[in-house]
Design a protein around this motif. Structure first.
Motif, PDB file in Angstrom:
ATOM      1  N   UNK A 142      -5.630  21.351  -1.756  1.00  0.00           N
ATOM      2  CA  UNK A 142      -5.259  21.978  -3.340  1.00  0.00           C
ATOM      3  C   UNK A 142      -5.483  23.423  -2.764  1.00  0.00           C
ATOM      4  N   UNK A 143      -4.523  24.136  -2.670  1.00  0.00           N
ATOM      5  CA  UNK A 143      -4.430  25.567  -2.209  1.00  0.00           C
ATOM      6  C   UNK A 143      -4.044  26.390  -3.404  1.00  0.00           C
ATOM      7  N   UNK A 144      -5.053  27.195  -3.855  1.00  0.00           N
ATOM      8  CA  UNK A 144      -4.720  28.329  -4.977  1.00  0.00           C
ATOM      9  C   UNK A 144      -4.460  29.340  -4.392  1.00  0.00           C
ATOM     10  N   UNK A 145      -2.969  29.867  -4.655  1.00  0.00           N
ATOM     11  CA  UNK A 145      -2.615  31.200  -4.117  1.00  0.00           C
ATOM     12  C   UNK A 145      -2.755  32.372  -4.654  1.00  0.00           C
ATOM     13  N   UNK A 146      -3.598  33.253  -4.081  1.00  0.00           N
ATOM     14  CA  UNK A 146      -4.209  34.444  -4.547  1.00  0.00           C
ATOM     15  C   UNK A 146      -3.098  35.381  -5.033  1.00  0.00           C
ATOM     16  N   UNK A 147      -3.394  35.949  -6.109  1.00  0.00           N
ATOM     17  CA  UNK A 147      -2.238  36.739  -6.602  1.00  0.00           C
ATOM     18  C   UNK A 147      -2.772  38.420  -6.736  1.00  0.00           C
ATOM     19  N   UNK A 168     -10.161  13.197  -3.950  1.00  0.00           N
ATOM     20  CA  UNK A 168     -10.686  13.545  -2.990  1.00  0.00           C
ATOM     21  C   UNK A 168     -10.259  14.494  -2.185  1.00  0.00           C
ATOM     22  N   UNK A 169      -9.843  15.343  -2.684  1.00  0.00           N
ATOM     23  CA  UNK A 169      -9.104  16.634  -1.899  1.00  0.00           C
ATOM     24  C   UNK A 169     -10.022  17.767  -1.500  1.00  0.00           C
ATOM     25  N   UNK A 170      -9.410  18.878  -0.694  1.00  0.00           N
ATOM     26  CA  UNK A 170     -10.133  20.089  -0.429  1.00  0.00           C
ATOM     27  C   UNK A 170      -9.770  21.208  -1.318  1.00  0.00           C
ATOM     28  N   UNK A 171     -10.342  21.961  -1.587  1.00  0.00           N
ATOM     29  CA  UNK A 171     -10.293  23.103  -2.330  1.00  0.00           C
ATOM     30  C   UNK A 171     -10.089  24.367  -1.575  1.00  0.00           C
ATOM     31  N   UNK A 172      -8.943  25.331  -1.490  1.00  0.00           N
ATOM     32  CA  UNK A 172      -8.880  26.413  -0.842  1.00  0.00           C
ATOM     33  C   UNK A 172      -8.047  27.525  -1.594  1.00  0.00           C
ATOM     34  N   UNK A 173      -8.560  28.681  -1.294  1.00  0.00           N
ATOM     35  CA  UNK A 173      -8.112  29.882  -1.900  1.00  0.00           C
ATOM     36  C   UNK A 173      -8.058  30.954  -0.808  1.00  0.00           C
ATOM     37  N   UNK A 227      -0.184  18.885   1.573  1.00  0.00           N
ATOM     38  CA  UNK A 227      -0.765  20.446   0.929  1.00  0.00           C
ATOM     39  C   UNK A 227       0.045  20.483  -0.421  1.00  0.00           C
ATOM     40  N   UNK A 228      -0.764  20.893  -1.486  1.00  0.00           N
ATOM     41  CA  UNK A 228      -0.138  21.366  -2.938  1.00  0.00           C
ATOM     42  C   UNK A 228      -0.554  22.470  -3.051  1.00  0.00           C
TER      43      UNK A 228
END
Length: 529
Positions: A142-147, A168-173, A227-228
């Protein structure tokens, strides 16, 4: 589980309990539409849906909160649908909105300064965060797109932490280049040449794609993870672009209130009208309040044109006389506040308290929205100018008090209060994400701008950043696969909008996705009041 039967039961109960609420019909339409979309996804996939009733009744018995709970549920299921999740259990001890979850210490990795140009071998330190707290092999990233944020946003402090725990996901930013500390050349980063050469949309998108590959290579078992990508506003705009331009990397995207018609400048005439849209929002919620604002703005213009600058200063609590700025700038300062009130009228009072002054009332027991409460209080003011004064203090008051001022500085902006880093975002707004060249026209509650004001704004951008910064909207749309046809044909993009947000005017419309028989439910626009 009989999803259809449970859906009907929930809708009947919601209508019975909330029939007198002014937004009931709107909620029910959106509620039913989203449930139908989930039901179709359920039928098309091999993943079972968790019981709807347990999710929709656990937070609150109001229809609005059930609607928001369903939205969270939809996003979790979307990630499951994309990511072959191994877990769908939710820990009840986790904060429902993710706001109190965890903390992080950003790391840095070497990102190419220019992914395709002559300086492709040079790198800079770009901040990121990865959390594997909930990760199980097979879970999605789960990828949070920085702005445009000036501060780093930790993913485990967002609602994404709930989703990661559920699947059960991976968090990323990843921090956006030229924001925060992710600046390639230190204090020299913001020269005209560096902005034109390195703060390009191509580089921004390539940063994220490169980072996701870095995540996959450095976490055991994540090589083939789905990847979302998700983001809000400008970040939502980027999320959709990542899906359309890097479909082999990003399996799905969630665009939260992200414009998809803001390529430019200039914005093609008639493409949308933000100011008319916001006028309609005020009219729909209170025609009296809309008229109060329109009258107040007209009075400001009349007082200015008759040189009664002291009256304006006193009525609006301005620190300096109104003649220290031109009328268009003064009206823009006031109009921006009028626009921002509905846009940031979050249901969560603590969230509102972070950016607004004295606007943190909870939702009333009868379900009245914070925005409606604000309009009710606005009408209690004695005059239209007093109503504008209240609006200005609500939006700009925190900035004033942080500077120990008891007056308002008409040259200040809301961006600093909202954590926006202007130095880089001003360039982006002039170049490829145009939200500044549109001006109010006749027919709205706002004072119309002088003829040619939009073109004048583009010319100011040209003077500040040079000809290279001014890109062609049509060419950009085609190059980055962002035409209406592209957006309609791309799958696994979830658009979420707020009825109160000006970005709904800039977003996709339901008519884009209407199929020949009008039942293309899996491309429904989710609209949340």
């Amino acid at each position: 589980m009989n999803v259809a039967r449970e859906t009907v039961s929930i809708l009947v109960q919601a209508r019975r309990e909330n029939g007198d609420h002014p937004h009931t019909r709107l909620y029910l339409i959106q509620f039913r539409s989203l449930l139908r979309s989930l039901f179709i996804l359920h039928r098309l996939s091999s993943f079972p849906l968790p019981p709807l009733s347990s999710l929709l009744t656990s937070t609150s018995d109001t229809l609005m909160n059930r609607h928001l709970a369903l939205f969270r549920y939809a996003l979790v299921f979307t990630a499951v649908f994309f990511g072959n999740s191994v877990s769908q259990e939710t820990n009840s001890s986790t904060s429902s909105d993710g706001s109190s979850i965890g903390d992080c210490t950003p790391q840095v990795f070497n990102q190419p300064v220019d992914h395709s140009g002559s300086n492709s071998n040079a790198t800079f330190s770009q901040r990121y965060s990865i959390s594997t707290e909930y990760y199980q092999p097979g879970g999605a990233i789960i990828f949070y797109q920085g702005a445009e944020n000036s501060e780093f946003l930790c993913p485990d402090g967002l609602i994404t932490a709930n989703w990661a725990q559920s699947i059960g996901g991976i968090l990323a930013t990843l921090e956006h280049r030229f924001f925060g500390t992710s600046v390639p050349f230190g204090n020299e980063s913001f020269t005209q040449d560096n902005l034109n050469t390195y703060l390009t949309l191509e580089n921004v998108l390539a940063d994220s794609a490169n980072f996701v590959e870095y995540v996959k290579k450095n976490i055991t078992g994540a090589d083939d993870a789905k990847v979302v990508v998700l983001g809000g506003s400008y970040g939502g705009f980027l999320s959709t672009l990542l899906r359309t331009n890097y479909p082999e990397t990003f399996d799905g995207a969630v665009n939260s209130a992200g414009p998809v018609r803001d390529f430019g400048p200039p914005i093609p005439e008639g493409q949308y009208d933000v100011f008319q849209y916001i006028s309609n929002v005020y009219e729909n919620h209170s025609s009296e309040a809309a008229n109060q604002i329109a009258t107040g703005l007209q009075q400001v213009a009349d007082l200015y044109n008759s040189s009664q600058f002291g009256s304006i200063q006193d009525s609006l609590s301005l620190c300096r006389s109104a003649n220290t700025t031109d009328l268009d700038t003064l009206l823009n300062y006031i109009s921006s506040a009028v626009v921002l009130i509905p846009q940031f009228s979050y249901a969560n009072p603590s969230k509102r308290a972070e950016i607004f002054y004295n606007y943190s009332e909870p939702i009333s027991s009868n379900g009245t929205l914070p925005f409606d409460t604000f309009l009710h209080d606005l009408l209690a003011e004695a005059t239209p100018l007093a109503s504008l004064n209240k609006t200005l203090w609500t939006v700009y008051g925190l900035s004033a008090f942080s500077s120990n001022q008891t007056c308002l500085n008409a040259s200040s902006t809301f961006d600093s209060t909202a954590g926006v880093q202007d130095s880089a975002f001003d360039y982006i707004s002039c170049s490829y994400f145009d939200y500044i060249s549109e001006k109010p026209q006749n027919g709205s509650i706002f004072q119309p701008s002088p003829p040619g004001a939009g073109e004048a704004q583009v010319e100011l951008c040209r003077q500040q950043y040079g000809d290279k910064a001014i890109l062609n909207a049509t060419e950009l749309t085609i190059k980055y696969k962002f035409t209406q046809a592209d957006l309609v044909n791309f799958t696994r993009i979830l658009y979420t909008e707020s009825e109160l947000d000006l970005n709904l005017a800039r977003g996709p419309t339901s008519s884009w996705f209407a199929s020949a028989n009008g039942t293309d439910c899996c491309k429904t626009i989710v609209s949340i009041v």
